[in-house]
Design a protein around this motif. Structure first.
Motif, PDB file in Angstrom:
ATOM      1  N   ALA A  10       0.856  -1.180   0.000  1.00 18.07           N
ATOM      2  CA  ALA A  10       0.000   0.000   0.000  1.00 18.07           C
ATOM      3  C   ALA A  10       0.893   1.230   0.000  1.00 18.07           C
ATOM      4  CB  ALA A  10      -0.915   0.003   1.218  1.00 18.07           C
ATOM      5  N   TYR A  11       0.358   2.351  -0.435  1.00 20.09           N
ATOM      6  CA  TYR A  11       1.124   3.594  -0.522  1.00 20.09           C
ATOM      7  C   TYR A  11       1.161   4.283   0.836  1.00 20.09           C
ATOM      8  CZ  TYR A  11       2.715   8.092  -2.290  1.00 20.09           C
ATOM      9  OH  TYR A  11       3.435   9.240  -2.514  1.00 20.09           O
ATOM     10  N   CYS A  12       2.363   4.619   1.294  1.00 19.22           N
ATOM     11  CA  CYS A  12       2.530   5.364   2.549  1.00 19.22           C
ATOM     12  C   CYS A  12       2.670   6.847   2.200  1.00 19.22           C
ATOM     13  CB  CYS A  12       3.769   4.884   3.303  1.00 19.22           C
ATOM     14  SG  CYS A  12       4.056   5.803   4.833  1.00 19.22           S
ATOM     15  N   THR A  17       6.174   6.308  -0.858  1.00 25.22           N
ATOM     16  CA  THR A  17       6.482   5.128  -1.652  1.00 25.22           C
ATOM     17  C   THR A  17       5.527   4.002  -1.265  1.00 25.22           C
ATOM     18  OG1 THR A  17       8.112   4.364  -0.045  1.00 25.22           O
ATOM     19  CG2 THR A  17       8.949   5.633  -1.903  1.00 25.22           C
ATOM     20  N   LYS A  18       5.516   2.940  -2.078  1.00 26.11           N
ATOM     21  CA  LYS A  18       4.737   1.757  -1.728  1.00 26.11           C
ATOM     22  C   LYS A  18       5.541   0.933  -0.738  1.00 26.11           C
ATOM     23  CE  LYS A  18       1.578   0.737  -5.422  1.00 26.11           C
ATOM     24  NZ  LYS A  18       1.146  -0.304  -6.362  1.00 26.11           N
ATOM     25  N   LYS A  19       4.884   0.467   0.302  1.00 24.15           N
ATOM     26  CA  LYS A  19       5.526  -0.341   1.342  1.00 24.15           C
ATOM     27  C   LYS A  19       4.721  -1.607   1.567  1.00 24.15           C
ATOM     28  CE  LYS A  19       8.539   2.846   2.482  1.00 24.15           C
ATOM     29  NZ  LYS A  19       9.945   2.705   2.659  1.00 24.15           N
ATOM     30  N   GLU A  20       5.384  -2.629   2.082  1.00 26.41           N
ATOM     31  CA  GLU A  20       4.697  -3.858   2.445  1.00 26.41           C
ATOM     32  C   GLU A  20       4.001  -3.640   3.784  1.00 26.41           C
ATOM     33  OE1 GLU A  20       5.912  -8.363   3.505  1.00 26.41           O
ATOM     34  OE2 GLU A  20       6.890  -7.469   1.750  1.00 26.41           O
ATOM     35  N   MET A  21       2.717  -3.910   3.817  1.00 32.30           N
ATOM     36  CA  MET A  21       1.888  -3.658   4.995  1.00 32.30           C
ATOM     37  C   MET A  21       2.193  -4.657   6.113  1.00 32.30           C
ATOM     38  SD  MET A  21      -2.259  -3.445   4.938  1.00 32.30           S
ATOM     39  CE  MET A  21      -2.327  -2.337   3.569  1.00 32.30           C
ATOM     40  N   GLN A  22       2.315  -4.152   7.340  1.00 32.40           N
ATOM     41  CA  GLN A  22       2.473  -5.014   8.507  1.00 32.40           C
ATOM     42  C   GLN A  22       1.131  -5.120   9.218  1.00 32.40           C
ATOM     43  OE1 GLN A  22       5.551  -3.190  10.882  1.00 32.40           O
ATOM     44  NE2 GLN A  22       7.090  -4.560  10.029  1.00 32.40           N
ATOM     45  N   ASN A  23       0.843  -6.279   9.751  1.00 32.21           N
ATOM     46  CA  ASN A  23      -0.390  -6.550  10.497  1.00 32.21           C
ATOM     47  C   ASN A  23      -1.649  -6.139   9.726  1.00 32.21           C
ATOM     48  OD1 ASN A  23       1.278  -7.362  12.634  1.00 32.21           O
ATOM     49  ND2 ASN A  23       1.376  -5.277  13.416  1.00 32.21           N
ATOM     50  N   PRO A  24      -1.859  -6.667   8.510  1.00 29.32           N
ATOM     51  CA  PRO A  24      -3.056  -6.293   7.746  1.00 29.32           C
ATOM     52  C   PRO A  24      -4.329  -6.831   8.386  1.00 29.32           C
ATOM     53  CG  PRO A  24      -1.868  -8.032   6.621  1.00 29.32           C
ATOM     54  CD  PRO A  24      -1.031  -7.620   7.792  1.00 29.32           C
ATOM     55  N   LYS A  37      -6.419  -2.474   6.239  1.00 31.08           N
ATOM     56  CA  LYS A  37      -5.608  -1.510   6.986  1.00 31.08           C
ATOM     57  C   LYS A  37      -4.413  -2.207   7.600  1.00 31.08           C
ATOM     58  CE  LYS A  37      -9.279   1.599   8.511  1.00 31.08           C
ATOM     59  NZ  LYS A  37      -9.889   2.221   9.700  1.00 31.08           N
ATOM     60  N   GLY A  38      -3.299  -1.488   7.672  1.00 26.80           N
ATOM     61  CA  GLY A  38      -2.099  -2.010   8.290  1.00 26.80           C
ATOM     62  C   GLY A  38      -1.180  -0.865   8.680  1.00 26.80           C
ATOM     63  N   THR A  39       0.058  -1.184   9.021  1.00 26.18           N
ATOM     64  CA  THR A  39       1.009  -0.144   9.404  1.00 26.18           C
ATOM     65  C   THR A  39       2.231  -0.189   8.491  1.00 26.18           C
ATOM     66  OG1 THR A  39       2.000  -1.616  11.034  1.00 26.18           O
ATOM     67  CG2 THR A  39       0.331  -0.103  11.834  1.00 26.18           C
ATOM     68  N   CYS A  40       2.858   0.971   8.328  1.00 26.12           N
ATOM     69  CA  CYS A  40       4.074   1.086   7.534  1.00 26.12           C
ATOM     70  C   CYS A  40       5.232   0.547   8.371  1.00 26.12           C
ATOM     71  CB  CYS A  40       4.320   2.542   7.165  1.00 26.12           C
ATOM     72  SG  CYS A  40       5.886   2.836   6.305  1.00 26.12           S
ATOM     73  N   THR A  46      -0.475   4.470   9.770  1.00 30.55           N
ATOM     74  CA  THR A  46      -1.509   3.577   9.275  1.00 30.55           C
ATOM     75  C   THR A  46      -1.624   3.759   7.771  1.00 30.55           C
ATOM     76  OG1 THR A  46      -2.735   3.724  11.341  1.00 30.55           O
ATOM     77  CG2 THR A  46      -3.953   2.962   9.421  1.00 30.55           C
ATOM     78  N   ILE A  47      -1.543   2.642   7.040  1.00 29.83           N
ATOM     79  CA  ILE A  47      -1.714   2.680   5.597  1.00 29.83           C
ATOM     80  C   ILE A  47      -2.897   1.807   5.223  1.00 29.83           C
ATOM     81  CG2 ILE A  47       0.649   3.280   4.974  1.00 29.83           C
ATOM     82  CD1 ILE A  47       1.305   0.386   4.580  1.00 29.83           C
ATOM     83  N   CYS A  48      -3.620   2.194   4.173  1.00 26.19           N
ATOM     84  CA  CYS A  48      -4.833   1.498   3.764  1.00 26.19           C
ATOM     85  C   CYS A  48      -4.772   1.145   2.293  1.00 26.19           C
ATOM     86  CB  CYS A  48      -6.055   2.382   3.999  1.00 26.19           C
ATOM     87  SG  CYS A  48      -6.274   2.872   5.703  1.00 26.19           S
ATOM     88  N   ARG A  49      -5.490   0.099   1.951  1.00 22.07           N
ATOM     89  CA  ARG A  49      -5.631  -0.312   0.563  1.00 22.07           C
ATOM     90  C   ARG A  49      -7.091  -0.680   0.354  1.00 22.07           C
ATOM     91  NH1 ARG A  49      -2.142  -1.907  -3.465  1.00 22.07           N
ATOM     92  NH2 ARG A  49      -3.113  -3.172  -5.060  1.00 22.07           N
ATOM     93  N   ILE A  50      -7.698  -0.106  -0.663  1.00 23.70           N
ATOM     94  CA  ILE A  50      -9.092  -0.392  -0.967  1.00 23.70           C
ATOM     95  C   ILE A  50      -9.188  -1.831  -1.479  1.00 23.70           C
ATOM     96  CG2 ILE A  50     -11.101   0.263  -2.355  1.00 23.70           C
ATOM     97  CD1 ILE A  50     -10.261   2.440  -0.383  1.00 23.70           C
ATOM     98  N   GLY A  51     -10.113  -2.581  -0.945  1.00 20.82           N
ATOM     99  CA  GLY A  51     -10.326  -3.963  -1.368  1.00 20.82           C
ATOM    100  C   GLY A  51     -10.016  -4.935  -0.248  1.00 20.82           C
ATOM    101  N   ALA A  52     -10.598  -6.116  -0.356  1.00 22.55           N
ATOM    102  CA  ALA A  52     -10.389  -7.154   0.643  1.00 22.55           C
ATOM    103  C   ALA A  52      -9.103  -7.919   0.355  1.00 22.55           C
ATOM    104  CB  ALA A  52     -11.578  -8.106   0.656  1.00 22.55           C
TER     105      ALA A  52
END
Length: 55
Positions: A10-12, A17-24, A37-40, A46-52
């Protein structure tokens, strides 16, 4: 839960930049759409990505 094993990017906004989400975690928005939702890993924002999470 399988979501922690998968790499979800997801984008931070802070790092710009795009980062790999922790604890999605799967959630829903106010209007009922799925969101993940997850963390950078770098700044902790907190970073989010639309969609399941795809299984």
């Amino acid at each position: 839960m399988e979501a922690t094993k998968m790499a979800i990017e997801a984008y931070c906004v802070k790092c710009k930049t795009k980062k790999e989400m922790q604890n999605p975690v799967e959630s829903t928005t106010k209007n009922g759409k799925p969101i993940t939702k997850g963390t950078c890993p770098d700044c902790g924002t907190t970073i989010c990505r639309i969609g399941a999470i795809k299984k």
